[in-house]
Design a protein around this motif. Structure first.
Motif, PDB file in Angstrom:
ATOM      1  N   LEU A 151       0.980  -0.970  -0.100  1.00 14.62           N
ATOM      2  CA  LEU A 151      -0.129   0.197  -0.438  1.00 14.62           C
ATOM      3  C   LEU A 151       0.764   1.583  -0.212  1.00 14.62           C
ATOM      4  CD1 LEU A 151      -2.963   1.662   0.131  1.00 14.62           C
ATOM      5  CD2 LEU A 151      -2.725   1.221   2.525  1.00 14.62           C
ATOM      6  N   ILE A 152       2.014   1.361   0.571  1.00 10.95           N
ATOM      7  CA  ILE A 152       2.616   2.239   0.964  1.00 10.95           C
ATOM      8  C   ILE A 152       3.288   2.940  -0.759  1.00 10.95           C
ATOM      9  CG2 ILE A 152       5.397   3.156   1.701  1.00 10.95           C
ATOM     10  CD1 ILE A 152       4.702   1.600   4.181  1.00 10.95           C
ATOM     11  N   VAL A 153       4.170   1.780  -0.990  1.00  8.16           N
ATOM     12  CA  VAL A 153       4.594   1.333  -2.875  1.00  8.16           C
ATOM     13  C   VAL A 153       3.618   2.305  -3.995  1.00  8.16           C
ATOM     14  CG1 VAL A 153       5.335   0.394  -4.545  1.00  8.16           C
ATOM     15  CG2 VAL A 153       6.668  -0.176  -2.357  1.00  8.16           C
ATOM     16  N   VAL A 154       2.360   1.472  -4.128  1.00 10.68           N
ATOM     17  CA  VAL A 154       1.426   1.989  -4.486  1.00 10.68           C
ATOM     18  C   VAL A 154       0.973   3.637  -4.422  1.00 10.68           C
ATOM     19  CG1 VAL A 154      -0.297   1.810  -5.686  1.00 10.68           C
ATOM     20  CG2 VAL A 154       0.912  -0.119  -5.333  1.00 10.68           C
ATOM     21  N   THR A 155       0.510   3.662  -3.344  1.00 10.39           N
ATOM     22  CA  THR A 155       0.215   5.561  -2.930  1.00 10.39           C
ATOM     23  C   THR A 155       1.658   5.936  -3.169  1.00 10.39           C
ATOM     24  OG1 THR A 155      -1.118   4.500  -1.240  1.00 10.39           O
ATOM     25  CG2 THR A 155      -0.823   6.897  -0.835  1.00 10.39           C
ATOM     26  N   LEU A 156       2.654   5.834  -2.745  1.00 10.55           N
ATOM     27  CA  LEU A 156       3.896   6.823  -2.716  1.00 10.55           C
ATOM     28  C   LEU A 156       3.966   7.043  -4.335  1.00 10.55           C
ATOM     29  CD1 LEU A 156       5.620   8.633  -2.775  1.00 10.55           C
ATOM     30  CD2 LEU A 156       7.901   6.647  -1.966  1.00 10.55           C
ATOM     31  N   MET A 207       6.435  -2.373 -12.029  1.00 12.05           N
ATOM     32  CA  MET A 207       6.284  -1.233 -11.202  1.00 12.05           C
ATOM     33  C   MET A 207       7.528  -0.839 -11.549  1.00 12.05           C
ATOM     34  SD  MET A 207       3.690  -1.169  -9.339  1.00 12.05           S
ATOM     35  CE  MET A 207       3.939   0.576  -8.258  1.00 12.05           C
ATOM     36  N   LEU A 208       8.497  -1.437 -11.465  1.00 13.26           N
ATOM     37  CA  LEU A 208      10.457  -0.748 -11.886  1.00 13.26           C
ATOM     38  C   LEU A 208      10.564   0.019 -12.941  1.00 13.26           C
ATOM     39  CD1 LEU A 208      12.113  -3.759 -10.018  1.00 13.26           C
ATOM     40  CD2 LEU A 208      11.592  -1.296  -9.115  1.00 13.26           C
ATOM     41  N   TRP A 209       9.721  -0.658 -14.080  1.00 11.42           N
ATOM     42  CA  TRP A 209       9.684   0.067 -15.695  1.00 11.42           C
ATOM     43  C   TRP A 209       8.667   1.378 -15.586  1.00 11.42           C
ATOM     44  CZ3 TRP A 209       7.113  -5.195 -18.242  1.00 11.42           C
ATOM     45  CH2 TRP A 209       7.757  -6.460 -18.319  1.00 11.42           C
ATOM     46  N   GLY A 210       8.110   1.092 -14.824  1.00  6.28           N
ATOM     47  CA  GLY A 210       7.041   2.460 -14.949  1.00  6.28           C
ATOM     48  C   GLY A 210       7.750   3.975 -14.118  1.00  6.28           C
ATOM     49  N   LEU A 211       9.031   3.404 -12.941  1.00  3.04           N
ATOM     50  CA  LEU A 211       9.811   4.191 -12.813  1.00  3.04           C
ATOM     51  C   LEU A 211      11.197   4.865 -13.389  1.00  3.04           C
ATOM     52  CD1 LEU A 211      11.201   5.343  -9.981  1.00  3.04           C
ATOM     53  CD2 LEU A 211      12.637   3.187  -9.869  1.00  3.04           C
ATOM     54  N   LEU A 212      11.296   3.911 -14.269  1.00  2.00           N
ATOM     55  CA  LEU A 212      12.845   4.061 -14.927  1.00  2.00           C
ATOM     56  C   LEU A 212      12.142   5.226 -16.585  1.00  2.00           C
ATOM     57  CD1 LEU A 212      13.673   0.507 -15.501  1.00  2.00           C
ATOM     58  CD2 LEU A 212      14.915   3.029 -13.887  1.00  2.00           C
ATOM     59  N   GLY A 213      10.793   4.639 -16.679  1.00  3.20           N
ATOM     60  CA  GLY A 213      10.129   5.618 -17.427  1.00  3.20           C
ATOM     61  C   GLY A 213       9.808   6.976 -16.798  1.00  3.20           C
ATOM     62  N   LEU A 214       9.135   7.056 -15.951  1.00 10.08           N
ATOM     63  CA  LEU A 214       8.944   8.513 -15.070  1.00 10.08           C
ATOM     64  C   LEU A 214      10.559   9.427 -15.368  1.00 10.08           C
ATOM     65  CD1 LEU A 214       7.016  10.446 -14.087  1.00 10.08           C
ATOM     66  CD2 LEU A 214       7.087   9.555 -12.072  1.00 10.08           C
ATOM     67  N   ALA A 220       0.472   4.569 -17.204  1.00 13.93           N
ATOM     68  CA  ALA A 220       0.399   3.435 -17.859  1.00 13.93           C
ATOM     69  C   ALA A 220       0.695   1.738 -17.210  1.00 13.93           C
ATOM     70  CB  ALA A 220      -0.011   3.303 -18.681  1.00 13.93           C
ATOM     71  N   ILE A 221       1.525   1.599 -16.820  1.00 10.58           N
ATOM     72  CA  ILE A 221       2.260   1.287 -16.740  1.00 10.58           C
ATOM     73  C   ILE A 221       2.142   0.042 -15.031  1.00 10.58           C
ATOM     74  CG2 ILE A 221       4.249  -0.330 -15.859  1.00 10.58           C
ATOM     75  CD1 ILE A 221       5.501   0.998 -18.444  1.00 10.58           C
ATOM     76  N   THR A 222       2.507   1.622 -13.819  1.00 10.45           N
ATOM     77  CA  THR A 222       2.113   2.131 -12.951  1.00 10.45           C
ATOM     78  C   THR A 222       0.677   2.003 -12.203  1.00 10.45           C
ATOM     79  OG1 THR A 222       4.716   3.891 -12.451  1.00 10.45           O
ATOM     80  CG2 THR A 222       2.747   3.705 -10.689  1.00 10.45           C
ATOM     81  N   TRP A 223       0.200   2.883 -12.978  1.00  9.49           N
ATOM     82  CA  TRP A 223      -1.650   2.682 -12.165  1.00  9.49           C
ATOM     83  C   TRP A 223      -1.940   0.798 -12.506  1.00  9.49           C
ATOM     84  CZ3 TRP A 223      -5.249   5.930 -10.743  1.00  9.49           C
ATOM     85  CH2 TRP A 223      -4.831   7.571 -10.642  1.00  9.49           C
TER      86      TRP A 223
END
Length: 395
Positions: free
Chosen positions: A15-20, A81-88, A116-119
């Protein structure tokens, strides 16, 4: 997968990871608002090109969401989740060092892909971790992260820009993305996940009528603030002599109301039923719309915007756990695919809202424009409830 076998610590970490993650994504989304138009103009482009620049986010979100939603069902949640981070992180760095307009468009599009990836992976992770009776509350908390990020993003962006110039906001956002990434790496561990064996089983969700009827609610909920964005500022500034600063504060009101109410709404909808909560939210939003246009007092507009924000939250928040419930009952193990449908619907609402609001206001004026929007919502409420009543009788 039995959610009950997952430890409370794993649930809290998720929950912490997704909310942040959602907070960071929406912070960067809003951070560019006060900065990009002026910088793009300095590169010699037109107002139309700037519109394309901002619209490229929604287009990329629309295109990438189904791809990465299905992919997260195949490979699990941590990788995406990590791909989304790298994209951001890549998007924010590209913003910072862009010297040509096309680089800004690529950065904005990459930002949409990372969202799109993160959500999709993030909400699918919550659905993996939590049992159905707790999803409404935790997804409401995650949506509060969205609202807070949206709320403070433009303010933080403008403030950092004034202090350090164009690059500073994006470099600061990159630093936040790195912190976010470290949390994603170290807190998401040993998350059980039943991989979807077939892409076709995921696409079969599109045949589910219950899911499709909720898609309409998501489109309406996403389009509501977007209808206001191109129309309400002119009404406030020209019709009521409201300053730009006060206008910005007024736009923050529904977002703040949404952020505060979303966790409460998530728990409430679990008790009274998701469909009943969606109906209540749409009714409240529909009632508020004409009053926004008719109000001649700034304070009255502010009060109506509070209720509009609560209505938006009451309509949209229950959609997320209901999407997960439908996916789970379908037996496809396709939370990623189901939330990709949610994200796609949301991006459609983001595209429809400003277009519809601008066209209607241009031809009908703001009072009739907002009244038409309210009527459309009310008509959909009737259709929504007739369908649900029929579904209950035939169940």
């Amino acid at each position: 997968m039995e959610n009950q076998t997952i430890s409370k610590q794993s649930q809290r970490n998720g929950l912490i990871v997704v909310t942040l993650a959602i907070f960071t994504d929406m912070l960067v989304y809003g951070l560019v608002v006060p900065i990009l138009p002026g910088y793009a103009l300095s590169l010699g482009v037109s107002q139309t090109a700037i519109g394309v620049l901002f619209g490229s986010y929604a287009i990329a979100l629309f295109v990438a969401t189904p791809i990465f939603g299905i992919l997260s069902d195949k490979v699990g949640r941590k990788g995406p989740m990590l791909w989304g981070l790298l994209g951001l992180a890549g998007a924010t760095l590209l913003y910072a060092f862009a010297k040509q307009f096309w680089m800004l468009v690529v950065a904005r599009s990459l930002q949409g892909v990372s969202a799109a990836i993160t959500w999709t992976a993030g909400f699918a992770l919550l659905a993996d971790l939590y049992p159905s009776q707790e999803r409404g509350k935790v997804m409401g908390i995650a949506l509060a992260g969205q609202s807070i990020g949206t709320l403070i993003g433009p303010t933080v962006g403008g403030w950092l820009y004034q202090i350090g110039g164009y690059q500073v906001p994006f470099l600061a956002a990159t630093g936040l993305a790195i912190i976010d990434g470290l949390l994603r790496i170290f807190l998401i561990k040993n998350v059980p996940h039943e991989k979807s064996e077939s892409v076709l089983s995921s696409l079969n969700l599109l045949k589910n009528r219950r899911l499709l009827i909720i898609v309409g609610v998501v489109i309406i909920g996403a389009s509501i603030p977007c209808v206001l964005e191109p129309t309400l500022p002119l009404r406030l500034q020209k019709g009521m002599n409201v300053s730009s600063g006060v206008t910005g504060l007024l736009f923050a009101i529904p977002t703040l109301a949404y952020a505060i109410s979303a966790p409460v709404i998530g728990s409430l909808s679990q008790r009274i039923g998701h469909y009943k909560a969606m109906t209540m939210g749409m009714i409240l939003a529909a009632v508020c719309f004409p009053f926004i246009a008719l109000s001649n007092s700034v304070w009255l507009v502010a009060i109506v915007l509070v209720f509009l924000g609560i209505g938006m939250g009451t309509a949209i928040t229950p959609c997320l756990p209901e999407f997960a419930e439908i996916s789970q009952k379908s037996g496809t193990n396709s939370f990623g695919a189901s939330f990709s449908i949610y994200n796609t619907a949301y991006s459609i609402g983001m595209m429809i809202g400003p277009t519809l609001g601008g066209i209607l206001t241009n031809y009908l004026g703001i009072v009739w424009s907002y009244s038409v929007v309210a009527i459309v919502i009310l008509v959909y409420i009737i259709f929504f409830n007739i369908y649900n009543h029929h579904a209950l009788k035939t169940a």
